[in-house]
Write a protein that holds these residues in place. Structure first.
Motif, PDB file in Angstrom:
ATOM      1  N   PHE A   1     -27.402 -23.939  10.253  1.00 61.15           N
ATOM      2  CA  PHE A   1     -28.707 -23.555  10.796  1.00 61.15           C
ATOM      3  C   PHE A   1     -29.186 -24.414  11.957  1.00 61.15           C
ATOM      4  O   PHE A   1     -30.144 -24.052  12.644  1.00 61.15           O
ATOM      5  N   GLY A   2     -28.561 -25.567  12.168  1.00 59.58           N
ATOM      6  CA  GLY A   2     -28.981 -26.434  13.255  1.00 59.58           C
ATOM      7  C   GLY A   2     -30.058 -27.416  12.823  1.00 59.58           C
ATOM      8  O   GLY A   2     -30.687 -27.264  11.765  1.00 59.58           O
ATOM      9  N   ALA A   3     -30.304 -28.421  13.657  1.00 58.45           N
ATOM     10  CA  ALA A   3     -31.220 -29.514  13.318  1.00 58.45           C
ATOM     11  C   ALA A   3     -32.661 -29.064  13.149  1.00 58.45           C
ATOM     12  O   ALA A   3     -33.429 -29.686  12.411  1.00 58.45           O
ATOM     13  N   ASP A   4     -33.069 -27.997  13.822  1.00 51.30           N
ATOM     14  CA  ASP A   4     -34.470 -27.563  13.777  1.00 51.30           C
ATOM     15  C   ASP A   4     -34.795 -26.663  12.590  1.00 51.30           C
ATOM     16  O   ASP A   4     -35.967 -26.479  12.260  1.00 51.30           O
ATOM     17  N   ASN A   5     -33.766 -26.118  11.931  1.00 51.93           N
ATOM     18  CA  ASN A   5     -34.034 -25.116  10.895  1.00 51.93           C
ATOM     19  C   ASN A   5     -33.321 -25.372   9.563  1.00 51.93           C
ATOM     20  O   ASN A   5     -33.332 -24.508   8.697  1.00 51.93           O
ATOM     21  N   PHE A   6     -32.702 -26.533   9.419  1.00 52.70           N
ATOM     22  CA  PHE A   6     -31.869 -26.729   8.230  1.00 52.70           C
ATOM     23  C   PHE A   6     -32.631 -27.181   6.991  1.00 52.70           C
ATOM     24  O   PHE A   6     -32.153 -27.025   5.863  1.00 52.70           O
ATOM     25  N   LEU A   7     -33.843 -27.741   7.163  1.00 50.30           N
ATOM     26  CA  LEU A   7     -34.519 -28.403   6.057  1.00 50.30           C
ATOM     27  C   LEU A   7     -34.902 -27.435   4.934  1.00 50.30           C
ATOM     28  O   LEU A   7     -34.618 -27.680   3.753  1.00 50.30           O
ATOM     29  N   LEU A   8     -35.552 -26.337   5.282  1.00 51.50           N
ATOM     30  CA  LEU A   8     -36.001 -25.390   4.263  1.00 51.50           C
ATOM     31  C   LEU A   8     -34.827 -24.756   3.507  1.00 51.50           C
ATOM     32  O   LEU A   8     -34.839 -24.712   2.261  1.00 51.50           O
ATOM     33  N   PRO A   9     -33.771 -24.271   4.207  1.00 49.94           N
ATOM     34  CA  PRO A   9     -32.609 -23.755   3.471  1.00 49.94           C
ATOM     35  C   PRO A   9     -31.976 -24.812   2.564  1.00 49.94           C
ATOM     36  O   PRO A   9     -31.490 -24.482   1.467  1.00 49.94           O
ATOM     37  N   THR A  10     -31.992 -26.067   3.011  1.00 54.62           N
ATOM     38  CA  THR A  10     -31.437 -27.141   2.193  1.00 54.62           C
ATOM     39  C   THR A  10     -32.190 -27.275   0.871  1.00 54.62           C
ATOM     40  O   THR A  10     -31.578 -27.384  -0.199  1.00 54.62           O
ATOM     41  N   PHE A  11     -33.534 -27.259   0.935  1.00 53.11           N
ATOM     42  CA  PHE A  11     -34.342 -27.340  -0.283  1.00 53.11           C
ATOM     43  C   PHE A  11     -34.028 -26.181  -1.221  1.00 53.11           C
ATOM     44  O   PHE A  11     -33.832 -26.370  -2.434  1.00 53.11           O
ATOM     45  N   ILE A  12     -33.997 -24.981  -0.671  1.00 48.77           N
ATOM     46  CA  ILE A  12     -33.791 -23.782  -1.493  1.00 48.77           C
ATOM     47  C   ILE A  12     -32.423 -23.803  -2.162  1.00 48.77           C
ATOM     48  O   ILE A  12     -32.300 -23.574  -3.374  1.00 48.77           O
ATOM     49  N   ILE A  13     -31.373 -24.101  -1.382  1.00 50.50           N
ATOM     50  CA  ILE A  13     -30.010 -24.109  -1.927  1.00 50.50           C
ATOM     51  C   ILE A  13     -29.829 -25.238  -2.940  1.00 50.50           C
ATOM     52  O   ILE A  13     -29.220 -25.050  -4.000  1.00 50.50           O
ATOM     53  N   THR A  14     -30.385 -26.414  -2.632  1.00 49.50           N
ATOM     54  CA  THR A  14     -30.265 -27.554  -3.550  1.00 49.50           C
ATOM     55  C   THR A  14     -30.929 -27.260  -4.889  1.00 49.50           C
ATOM     56  O   THR A  14     -30.350 -27.524  -5.958  1.00 49.50           O
ATOM     57  N   VAL A  15     -32.143 -26.702  -4.843  1.00 47.58           N
ATOM     58  CA  VAL A  15     -32.852 -26.357  -6.086  1.00 47.58           C
ATOM     59  C   VAL A  15     -32.070 -25.315  -6.871  1.00 47.58           C
ATOM     60  O   VAL A  15     -31.946 -25.395  -8.102  1.00 47.58           O
ATOM     61  N   ALA A  16     -31.504 -24.319  -6.175  1.00 43.23           N
ATOM     62  CA  ALA A  16     -30.738 -23.266  -6.841  1.00 43.23           C
ATOM     63  C   ALA A  16     -29.488 -23.829  -7.520  1.00 43.23           C
ATOM     64  O   ALA A  16     -29.191 -23.498  -8.678  1.00 43.23           O
ATOM     65  N   VAL A  17     -28.776 -24.706  -6.800  1.00 39.22           N
ATOM     66  CA  VAL A  17     -27.558 -25.291  -7.348  1.00 39.22           C
ATOM     67  C   VAL A  17     -27.864 -26.177  -8.554  1.00 39.22           C
ATOM     68  O   VAL A  17     -27.202 -26.088  -9.598  1.00 39.22           O
ATOM     69  N   LEU A  18     -28.878 -27.019  -8.433  1.00 34.77           N
ATOM     70  CA  LEU A  18     -29.230 -27.922  -9.528  1.00 34.77           C
ATOM     71  C   LEU A  18     -29.765 -27.167 -10.738  1.00 34.77           C
ATOM     72  O   LEU A  18     -29.540 -27.564 -11.881  1.00 34.77           O
ATOM     73  N   SER A  19     -30.485 -26.084 -10.497  1.00 38.22           N
ATOM     74  CA  SER A  19     -31.000 -25.265 -11.601  1.00 38.22           C
ATOM     75  C   SER A  19     -29.841 -24.622 -12.357  1.00 38.22           C
ATOM     76  O   SER A  19     -29.830 -24.581 -13.593  1.00 38.22           O
ATOM     77  N   ALA A  20     -28.850 -24.127 -11.617  1.00 43.47           N
ATOM     78  CA  ALA A  20     -27.694 -23.493 -12.242  1.00 43.47           C
ATOM     79  C   ALA A  20     -26.846 -24.510 -13.008  1.00 43.47           C
ATOM     80  O   ALA A  20     -26.240 -24.196 -14.037  1.00 43.47           O
ATOM     81  N   ALA A  21     -26.811 -25.752 -12.487  1.00 42.18           N
ATOM     82  CA  ALA A  21     -25.974 -26.789 -13.100  1.00 42.18           C
ATOM     83  C   ALA A  21     -26.729 -27.661 -14.094  1.00 42.18           C
ATOM     84  O   ALA A  21     -26.205 -28.678 -14.550  1.00 42.18           O
ATOM     85  N   LYS A  22     -27.943 -27.278 -14.432  1.00 42.01           N
ATOM     86  CA  LYS A  22     -28.777 -28.096 -15.315  1.00 42.01           C
ATOM     87  C   LYS A  22     -28.090 -28.471 -16.632  1.00 42.01           C
ATOM     88  O   LYS A  22     -28.163 -29.621 -17.062  1.00 42.01           O
ATOM     89  N   PRO A  23     -27.401 -27.517 -17.303  1.00 44.60           N
ATOM     90  CA  PRO A  23     -26.735 -27.895 -18.565  1.00 44.60           C
ATOM     91  C   PRO A  23     -25.716 -29.021 -18.390  1.00 44.60           C
ATOM     92  O   PRO A  23     -25.535 -29.852 -19.265  1.00 44.60           O
ATOM     93  N   TYR A  24     -25.070 -29.046 -17.227  1.00 49.89           N
ATOM     94  CA  TYR A  24     -24.060 -30.073 -16.956  1.00 49.89           C
ATOM     95  C   TYR A  24     -24.689 -31.457 -16.831  1.00 49.89           C
ATOM     96  O   TYR A  24     -24.096 -32.462 -17.222  1.00 49.89           O
ATOM     97  N   PHE A  25     -25.910 -31.481 -16.264  1.00 54.40           N
ATOM     98  CA  PHE A  25     -26.581 -32.759 -16.035  1.00 54.40           C
ATOM     99  C   PHE A  25     -27.487 -33.177 -17.196  1.00 54.40           C
ATOM    100  O   PHE A  25     -28.109 -34.231 -17.143  1.00 54.40           O
ATOM    101  N   ASP A  26     -27.608 -32.358 -18.199  1.00 55.13           N
ATOM    102  CA  ASP A  26     -28.472 -32.660 -19.340  1.00 55.13           C
ATOM    103  C   ASP A  26     -27.916 -33.859 -20.068  1.00 55.13           C
ATOM    104  O   ASP A  26     -26.822 -33.817 -20.630  1.00 55.13           O
ATOM    105  N   THR A  27     -28.675 -34.956 -20.078  1.00 58.31           N
ATOM    106  CA  THR A  27     -28.195 -36.210 -20.690  1.00 58.31           C
ATOM    107  C   THR A  27     -27.951 -36.056 -22.186  1.00 58.31           C
ATOM    108  O   THR A  27     -27.157 -36.786 -22.766  1.00 58.31           O
ATOM    109  N   LYS A  28     -28.606 -35.099 -22.807  1.00 58.22           N
ATOM    110  CA  LYS A  28     -28.418 -34.918 -24.244  1.00 58.22           C
ATOM    111  C   LYS A  28     -27.030 -34.379 -24.554  1.00 58.22           C
ATOM    112  O   LYS A  28     -26.518 -34.517 -25.648  1.00 58.22           O
ATOM    113  N   GLN A  29     -26.416 -33.723 -23.531  1.00 60.55           N
ATOM    114  CA  GLN A  29     -25.098 -33.159 -23.751  1.00 60.55           C
ATOM    115  C   GLN A  29     -23.994 -34.064 -23.225  1.00 60.55           C
ATOM    116  O   GLN A  29     -22.824 -33.801 -23.389  1.00 60.55           O
TER     117      GLN A  29
END
Length: 236
Positions: free
Chosen positions: A206-234
């Motif tokens: 997306f380039g330096a001027d437009n990358f921040l918002l897509p980064t937030f969205i993709i990061t949140v989506a990836v971490l939400s999907a991988a939540k069971p993997y990062f769950d310390t209880k597991q």
């Protein structure tokens, strides 16, 4: 022993003093950046009084300078400061006891104020805990406003080249990022790497001027999907 206002005031003031020194510096950096963007100390007071979002205010200066749209400002602010909602959940019962102070206690719960509030679970017998927590938030807010005004006036009155002062925002994010990673254990340390990877990929696409918002969205989506993997209880 009954609580008294003087003891409560002194207790809250002492607890808030570490925040004073940090806020005078960071608030000044914000004020200088704001003045450099074309907004005087009146705007520094107004923004710090109404917005009071720390890192969000630094971002706001950049967004104002680039004439960003209101939806962009709203979404970016939500992403950056959404953590405050989780802060509030851990103090909701204590803050409710504040009565008319309750809304402000929620509003003033910044990273630093949260840290101070979690630094003690009990107070001396002559201190009103609810009032003390309210005063800590009030003192911290005043410190931030004072710092932003000092910075704005310094930028206006002192003939110094403040080029590079905006790096304080980058430094702030780097310090927060490092602290968060250091506090994580086991698999959760990979969270930071995922964020960096998403940022690099979005920067390329997306380039330096437009990358921040897509980064937030993709990061949140990836971490939400991988939540069971990062769950310390597991994690064993």
């Amino acid at each position: 022993m009954e609580s008294n206002n003087k003891s409560t005031f002194i207790f809250a003031l002492k607890k808030s003093l570490p925040v004073l020194f940090g806020y005078l510096f960071l608030g000044s950096a914000f004020g200088i950046m704001l003045y450099d963007a074309g907004y005087n100390f009146i705007w520094a007071i107004f923004i710090s009084l109404i917005v009071y979002a720390g890192s969000g205010q630094f971002l706001l200066v950049s967004l104002l300078s680039s004439a960003a749209s209101i939806p962009t400002v709203a979404v970016m602010t939500l992403f950056i400061n959404s953590r405050h909602m989780f802060y509030g959940l851990s103090f909701i019962d204590k803050f409710k006891k504040g009565g008319w102070r309750y809304p402000f206690m929620i509003f003033s719960l910044t990273d630093e104020t949260y840290s101070v509030n979690t630094s003690f679970s009990t107070v001396p017998e002559n201190v009103n805990e609810t009032k003390a927590r309210y005063l800590i938030g009030l003192f911290d807010h005043i410190y931030w406003i004072l710092g932003s005004v000092i910075g704005s006036l310094a930028g206006q009155l002192i003939p110094i080249d403040f080029t590079g002062i905006d790096f304080s925002m980058t430094a702030l994010f780097v310090v927060i990022f490092i602290d968060l990673i250091r506090d994580q254990t086991g698999r959760r340390k990979i969270v930071g790497l995922i964020g960096i990877l998403c940022a690099v990929i979005c920067l390329i696409i997306f380039g330096a001027d437009n990358f921040l918002l897509p980064t937030f969205i993709i990061t949140v989506a990836v971490l939400s999907a991988a939540k069971p993997y990062f769950d310390t209880k597991q994690v064993r």
